[in-house]
Design a protein around this motif. Structure first.
Motif, short mmCIF file in Angstrom:
data_model
loop_
_atom_site.label_atom_id
_atom_site.label_comp_id
_atom_site.label_asym_id
_atom_site.label_seq_id
_atom_site.Cartn_x
_atom_site.Cartn_y
_atom_site.Cartn_z
N ARG A 151 0.83 -1.15 0.22
CA ARG A 151 0.08 0.00 -0.10
C ARG A 151 0.80 1.29 0.04
O ARG A 151 0.78 2.23 0.95
CB ARG A 151 -0.85 -0.02 1.07
N PHE A 176 -0.70 -3.62 -3.88
CA PHE A 176 -1.29 -2.41 -3.79
C PHE A 176 -0.22 -1.17 -4.12
O PHE A 176 -0.02 -0.25 -3.25
CB PHE A 176 -2.03 -2.34 -2.61
N GLU A 200 -0.28 -8.37 -5.37
CA GLU A 200 -1.90 -8.02 -5.84
C GLU A 200 -1.87 -6.59 -6.01
O GLU A 200 -1.15 -5.69 -5.33
CB GLU A 200 -2.68 -8.35 -4.67
N GLY A 201 -2.66 -6.05 -6.92
CA GLY A 201 -3.12 -4.83 -7.09
C GLY A 201 -1.98 -4.04 -7.83
O GLY A 201 -1.72 -2.83 -7.40
N ASP A 230 -5.45 -9.14 -9.30
CA ASP A 230 -5.54 -7.88 -10.00
C ASP A 230 -4.28 -7.56 -10.62
O ASP A 230 -3.86 -6.29 -10.26
CB ASP A 230 -5.93 -6.93 -8.81
N ASN A 231 -3.84 -7.90 -11.56
CA ASN A 231 -2.69 -7.66 -12.46
C ASN A 231 -3.10 -7.80 -13.76
O ASN A 231 -4.40 -7.91 -14.18
CB ASN A 231 -1.46 -8.32 -11.96
N ASP A 301 -14.01 -5.79 -5.97
CA ASP A 301 -12.92 -5.33 -6.04
C ASP A 301 -12.20 -4.71 -4.83
O ASP A 301 -12.85 -4.36 -4.06
CB ASP A 301 -13.22 -4.08 -7.15
N THR A 302 -11.13 -4.81 -4.43
CA THR A 302 -10.33 -4.30 -3.41
C THR A 302 -9.99 -2.69 -3.82
O THR A 302 -9.50 -2.35 -4.83
CB THR A 302 -9.04 -4.89 -3.05
N LEU A 304 -8.03 0.49 -4.16
CA LEU A 304 -6.48 0.72 -4.13
C LEU A 304 -6.06 1.87 -2.99
O LEU A 304 -7.05 2.45 -2.48
CB LEU A 304 -6.07 1.19 -5.36
#
Length: 711
Positions: A151, A176, A200-201, A230-231, A301-302, A304
């Motif tokens: 993150r 993230f 992820e992300g 999520d890529n 969806d997560t 961002l």
């Protein structure tokens, strides 16, 4: 970042390491590089600036990622644990930490964990507003077992060097962020101890599970957690993944994987979570054993991570003591900070308030984060340009402004090309800017200094044209010839995709190689880099410039053969390559496809062979447009380097080929005209065998287009 880190170690680091402390210096340098590479925005906690907070870390076994907890507990040196904050019921540990770039040992810096030998084992900087790229220097930390940067605002690629050198890696958490590219093959080859891999992300791509992956993927035998959600990964899922018997979680959703989930994966004995794009009327992945299914459009969806507020502090820029006096009793551990100009004609007065609304109809922190996501600088000069845009530039450009990319690119160009030492119109007010008080036309405002608050279209040497929608003035010409530019042309030049004229001739100290991003200038018509120190091979991307008419690269240090792709540049009329002693090989026959060519000069080079008949066919005397063709076709030596019975001018070396071409100075002194058949307006000139070589034999008179001989 590398330069700033080295300067910090030399001039500002209060740890005062001794030269013989090689290992200590190397580790401290790596962490300094990491800080400068990831501090485009101020860190949330324990950054070098004293204006940012710095609180201790709390670790607990209840964390979702048990690998981090175990590694942290084992990695902390006992000397850095505050045992008064231990709680036996929750196994919580509070670690007293120090700011980055403080004089304390880097093992006590926030998020850095070391073993008892003070070798770095883990970096934990989750949700700390890191912005920038992950530097390859981390591969020098050979004891590193884990890294967690969840993150943040990191971009760029995953450094392959981490897999080449760090064989002890157990835990990698970079979810993230804004990372792109592929997962380096070196990771699966050498990380035989890896337990958790979470990306992820991001925007990673490629066919991760392929037959080649099966061949070396066995190194992941200890893997327990694989999170790729999520890529932009694609392809089918390899059955070889079923060989990793310790896997408990596999998350593949929100990618472009297709096909059927292999039975070998469904039968993994310890698997608890298996997620894929197996939902919807026509699922991308057919899976009868998945614990959760998503649609390829996202499903659950997560969100961002939200970028943390930006503090209006200039990115640290070093001013060594030799250039600027140092204050005594400095209380900050960061390098000297470059302050913004005191005048604020255009910049809103509320820029220090992250909750206020600026002229861009957003808070300052929102503006700065949007600009970062728009630009994503990948070089040190790009980072300086970004920092200037968001902190110093009085024009206060908004993220949606169509001129933002070109203003950023020109600022990066200025920083890369030693702008503060330019002869004319540098931002350095101690140097002249004659154009500030003069103009060639009463209708044209005088040129201003670079990095001034005016539109970049008015900066010295810049010309702009109105865009097709008649709303925006876009850069069309960059002319800084003979202006004391130095160093390598930055890759950011490729952002100026409306550029038609790029003139940097006679600067003498521009060096390095040509950036491949030149190939991103589809409108470029004239490229003049004569009389510099640029070397290396010509990038193939250069020959994608189908609008190019003038290519002037004489008196540099280019080397290698002339690519046959030059035949793709059908609009070329002027090709000037002379004075590059390391050009070699034969001239490509494809040059005969340049039907508009009027001048070709390849003397003072090491080209060999025979002038292609297709080039000779372009001469005016044979019905073409070529009126000047000069080459190394004179004697001695005998035979000449280039055999040419159609050249309008031949050159020869008085000394041996090898010695005369060993350096440019010797080559220039050792050459003279042997014969010249025709030069417009000078056709009857009797030059004679003793005539000295003109530095520029013929030269284009820019307006109108005529030819002239210049001493």
């Amino acid at each position: 970042p590398q330069f700033m880190a080295s300067q910090w170690l030399i001039y500002s680091d209060e740890a005062n390491l001794c030269p013989d402390q090689t290992e200590e210096i190397q580790q401290r340098y790596v962490f300094a590089v990491f800080y400068y590479s990831t501090s485009l925005l101020p860190w949330n906690n324990c950054g070098a600036q004293l204006t940012s907070p710095c609180t201790s870390i709390t670790t607990a076994s209840s964390r979702s990622n048990v690998y981090i907890s175990k590694l942290l507990d084992g990695a902390f040196s006992s000397s850095f644990k505050d045992t008064t904050h231990m709680n036996s019921s929750s196994a919580a540990t509070i670690i007293v930490t120090q700011r980055w770039l403080s004089p304390h040992n880097e093992c006590s810096w926030y998020g850095v964990k070391c073993n008892d030998k003070l070798k770095a084992m883990y970096i934990w900087l989750d949700s700390n507003n890191l912005a920038g790229t992950i530097p390859f220097e981390l591969s020098s930390l050979l004891s590193l077992t884990g890294i967690s940067l969840l993150r943040n605002s990191l971009y760029g690629t995953l450094p392959s060097s981490l897999g080449d050198s760090n064989t002890n890696m157990v835990d990698v958490q970079v979810a993230f962020n804004n990372l792109s590219g592929t997962v380096p093959a070196s990771y699966s080859k050498n990380w035989s101890l890896l337990k958790s891999f979470n990306v992820e992300g991001n925007s990673l791509q490629g066919s991760l599970f392929s037959s080649s992956y099966d061949a070396f993927g066995a190194s992941f035998a200890t893997l327990e957690e694989l999170v790729l959600a999520d890529n932009l990964f694609e392809g089918t899922i390899s059955p070889g993944l079923g060989a990793f018997r310790n896997l408990t979680r596999i998350s593949l959703e929100k990618n472009s994987f297709t096909g059927t989930m292999p039975p070998s994966i469904c039968e993994l004995p310890n698997l608890i979570v298996l997620e894929a794009d197996c939902a919807g009327p026509v699922p991308e992945v057919t899976c009868s054993c998945c614990t959760k299914c998503y649609t390829d459009s996202g499903g659950d969806d997560t969100t961002l991570p939200t970028f943390a507020p930006f503090s209006p502090i200039m990115m640290p820029i070093f001013v060594p003591p030799s250039l600027s006096p140092m204050k005594e009793n400095v209380t900050t551990y960061a390098p000297t900070i470059m302050s913004a100009p005191s005048t604020t004609t255009n910049k809103p007065t509320a820029t220090t308030d992250n909750n206020s609304t600026s002229k861009c109809n957003m808070t300052t922190s929102e503006r700065n984060n949007k600009i970062l996501k728009e630009l994503l600088p990948t070089s040190s000069e790009g980072e300086r340009a970004f920092s200037w845009i968001v902190n110093v530039d009085e024009k206060y450009v908004c993220p949606s402004d169509p001129t933002l990319p070109q203003r950023y690119a020109l600022a990066a160009f200025y920083f890369a090309m030693n702008g503060d030492a330019w002869s004319q119109c540098s931002h350095n007010v101690s140097l002249p800017c004659d154009e500030e008080v003069s103009s060639n036309s009463s209708n044209t405002p005088p040129s201003s200094r670079w990095l001034s608050s005016t539109s970049e279209c008015y900066w010295y040497g810049i010309s702009c044209s109105i865009s097709m929608d008649n709303r925006t003035r876009l850069v069309s010409s960059l002319d800084l010839h003979n202006n004391n530019l130095a160093n390598e042309i930055p890759s950011e030049i490729g952002i100026l995709n409306t550029l038609k004229t790029f003139l940097l001739q006679s600067n003498k100290n521009i060096n390095g190689t040509l950036p491949t991003t030149l190939g991103q200038l589809p409108m470029l018509e004239e490229l003049d880099l004569d009389k510099n120190q640029i070397g290396g091979r010509l990038p193939l991307e250069l020959f994608r410039l189908h609008s190019l008419q003038i290519l002037a690269l004489s008196d540099n240090k280019f080397s290698g053969p002339l690519p046959s792709e030059i035949g793709n540049l059908g609009n070329l009329s002027w090709v000037q390559l002379f004075g590059n002693a390391d050009f070699s090989g034969t001239l490509p026959t494809q040059m005969g496809e340049l039907f508009y060519m009027t001048v070709l000069t390849v003397q003072k080079t090491n080209f060999t062979g025979t002038m292609p008949s297709s080039v000779c066919a372009l001469l005016q005397s044979r019905g073409g447009m070529l009126n000047t063709l000069q080459a190394e076709c004179g004697t001695p030596p005998n035979p000449p380097l280039i055999k040419c019975d159609c050249c309008t001018g031949c050159f020869s070396s008085y000394s041996s080929v090898n010695s005369s071409r060993s350096n440019n100075n010797g080559l220039m002194k050792g050459l003279a005209f042997v014969s010249i058949d025709t030069i417009p307006d000078r056709a009857g000139m009797n030059l004679g065998d003793s005539m000295q070589l003109y530095h520029d034999v013929i030269r284009k008179n820019r307006s109108p287009r005529e030819w002239q001989v210049i001493d």
